[in-house]
Design an enzyme around this catalytic site. Structure first.
Site, short mmCIF file in Angstrom:
data_model
loop_
_atom_site.label_atom_id
_atom_site.label_comp_id
_atom_site.label_asym_id
_atom_site.label_seq_id
_atom_site.Cartn_x
_atom_site.Cartn_y
_atom_site.Cartn_z
N PHE A 138 0.86 -1.19 0.00
CA PHE A 138 0.00 0.00 0.00
C PHE A 138 0.89 1.23 0.00
CE2 PHE A 138 -2.36 3.50 1.87
CZ PHE A 138 -3.47 3.50 1.05
N ASP A 223 9.28 2.61 1.77
CA ASP A 223 8.11 3.36 2.23
C ASP A 223 7.93 3.04 3.72
OD1 ASP A 223 5.67 4.42 2.85
OD2 ASP A 223 4.63 3.66 1.07
N LYS A 252 2.69 9.48 8.80
CA LYS A 252 1.97 8.99 9.98
C LYS A 252 2.57 9.43 11.33
CE LYS A 252 -0.86 5.57 7.81
NZ LYS A 252 -0.56 4.87 6.57
C1 LIG Z 1 -0.79 5.21 5.14
C2 LIG Z 1 0.24 4.86 4.13
C3 LIG Z 1 0.42 5.63 2.96
C4 LIG Z 1 -0.48 6.78 2.60
O1 LIG Z 1 -0.41 7.82 3.52
P1 LIG Z 1 -1.59 8.93 3.58
O2 LIG Z 1 -1.13 9.88 4.63
O3 LIG Z 1 -2.84 8.21 3.90
O4 LIG Z 1 -1.64 9.58 2.25
C5 LIG Z 1 1.44 5.26 2.09
N1 LIG Z 1 2.26 4.24 2.36
C6 LIG Z 1 2.13 3.48 3.48
C7 LIG Z 1 3.08 2.37 3.74
C8 LIG Z 1 1.11 3.76 4.39
O5 LIG Z 1 0.94 2.99 5.47
#
Ligand SMILES: *Cc1c(COP(=O)(O)O)cnc(C)c1O
Length: 397
Positions: A138, A223, A252
């Site tokens: 994701f 990521d 986050k």
């Molecule tokens: C939550 C998440 C995103 C997206 O972040 P948003 O702040 O919702 O745009 C991208 N990559 C990972 C691994 C995530 O957990």
């Protein structure tokens, strides 16, 4: 007669119907607790989806926000601002990367990382532009991040998606090798998949991917939006796998509840020239002062070490429940990013029963619950959450 508004009915009417929300309206939070509009208290093991790293409304964050709100909130990036540079200094100092760019969200950070990798491909790799990502990943919700997110249910409604993303199998170095061509510029991975269900790869997987990227001259993008800033028990998850990324995304936990993200890169990968990337709000003094205060607190108080300890404590407790209840097949994850897998697709009813007893947990898959409390969670709060889960599972037998 009550004049209380029915917010859930209002949402049905005025909000884009994209969320399948849990029927509770939250109005207040403090530490690991939140309260709904009827005054009911909940232990929050969702933490705004792994965001509220210091717990709700941490005084350090509130103070920094208040102070900066009265001082300077927005200037655009046409000018130098101090909170942004303080934040970047700290991000660089606490990671293996050399430069940072501040964005407004995780997806925006990913989008920036993709653009940087593409630019690198154009300048250094003969125009290579393909990015390899892996199944069940994701990476966010923009069109490019959706193309990078290797899950059909996210992609299918929006085809055709931007091209240049190759989706390979998870935890399979041979799949990445097979997907590599002379058009490949980067491999992008979450060290541990979050939204995909808390999937932990083999211990040596990232090392193998790093070695392959080195051999082929590709960039490794990690990521760490969900795994970073202490969530897995170290500042960044890559530390535990003995690798360093060329580009990393963070969001986050870095703001503990305020919208902010960043992508960082090693000097050699920083190929942007003036004008090639930007943002109006990204890196504004208000958000940066808040995130700086959060990050500084996390570093000074070694919150990642606390998260490692509490993660072990929670993991041990979840494993005891797994011994007791046959319906639990696996407990997985690292630090305070954990999941419990069931033999059947019962995550939703189990989650709802926990809610009724005052515990918020996340149904990450039909057959799995995810636990990601604030990194500041206490053993007592973990005991209480485990007791609730125990009583719910007992009742289901
Ligand atoms: C939550 C998440 C995103 C997206 O972040 P948003 O702040 O919702 O745009 C991208 N990559 C990972 C691994 C995530 O957990």
């Amino acid at each position: 007669m009550s004049t209380k508004k029915d917010w859930q009915a209002i949402e049905k009417k005025v909000f884009m119907q994209v969320f399948k929300r849990i029927p509770v309206t939250l109005v207040r939070g403090k530490g690991t607790k939140v309260w709904d509009d009827e005054g009911r208290e909940y232990l929050d093991f969702v933490a705004g989806l792994a965001v509220v790293s210091l717990g709700h409304c941490h005084p350090v964050l509130v103070k920094a926000l208040n102070k900066q709100a009265k001082t300077l909130t927005q200037t655009s990036n046409i000018y130098y601002t101090i909170p942004q540079l303080q934040l970047c200094e700290l991000l660089v100092k606490t990671s293996c990367l050399d430069r940072a760019f501040i964005a407004n969200s995780g997806t925006e950070a990913v989008e920036g990382a993709i653009k940087l990798a593409r630019r690198y491909g154009k300048v250094k790799l003969d125009g290579a532009y393909e990015i390899i990502t892996v199944a069940n990943s994701f990476h966010g919700r923009t069109l490019a991040a959706t193309a990078a997110t290797a899950q059909l249910s996210f992609q299918e409604p929006f085809t055709p998606l931007p091209s240049g993303f190759i989706n390979a199998a998870f935890n399979d170095i041979e799949a990445i090798k097979a997907a590599t061509t002379k058009l490949t510029c980067a491999v992008m991975l979450e060290p541990i998949q979050g939204e995909g269900g808390v999937n932990v790869p083999d211990d040596d997987y990232l090392k193998k991917v790093r070695a392959w990227c080195d051999e082929k001259g590709l960039l490794l993008i990690l990521d760490e939006i969900q795994t970073g800033v202490g969530r897995t028990g170290t500042m960044y998850a890559y530390e535990q796998y003995g690798v360093e990324p060329d580009i990393m995304t963070v969001a986050k936990g870095m703001g503990s509840g305020i919208p902010i993200g960043a992508f960082l890169a090693k000097e050699g990968a920083c190929v942007f020239k003036p004008g090639e990337h930007g943002s109006t709000y990204g890196g504004n003094p208000l958000m940066c002062a808040a995130a700086f205060a959060v990050l500084e607190y996390i570093v000074k108080n070694d919150i990642p070490a606390h998260a490692a300890k509490m993660g072990q404590y929670l993991c041990d407790g979840l494993n005891r429940l797994a011994q007791k209840y046959n319906v639990i097949t696996e407990v997985r994850g690292k630090g305070l990013l954990l999941a419990m897998k069931f033999r059947e697709e019962i995550a939703e009813p189990v989650g709802m029963a926990c809610l009724e007893r005052g515990l918020l947990v996340n149904r990450v898959k039909p057959d799995a619950l995810r636990f990601m409390p604030p990194l500041t969670v206490s053993p007592k709060e973990i005991d209480k959450a485990l007791d609730i889960l125990d009583s719910v599972l007992k009742e289901r037998q």
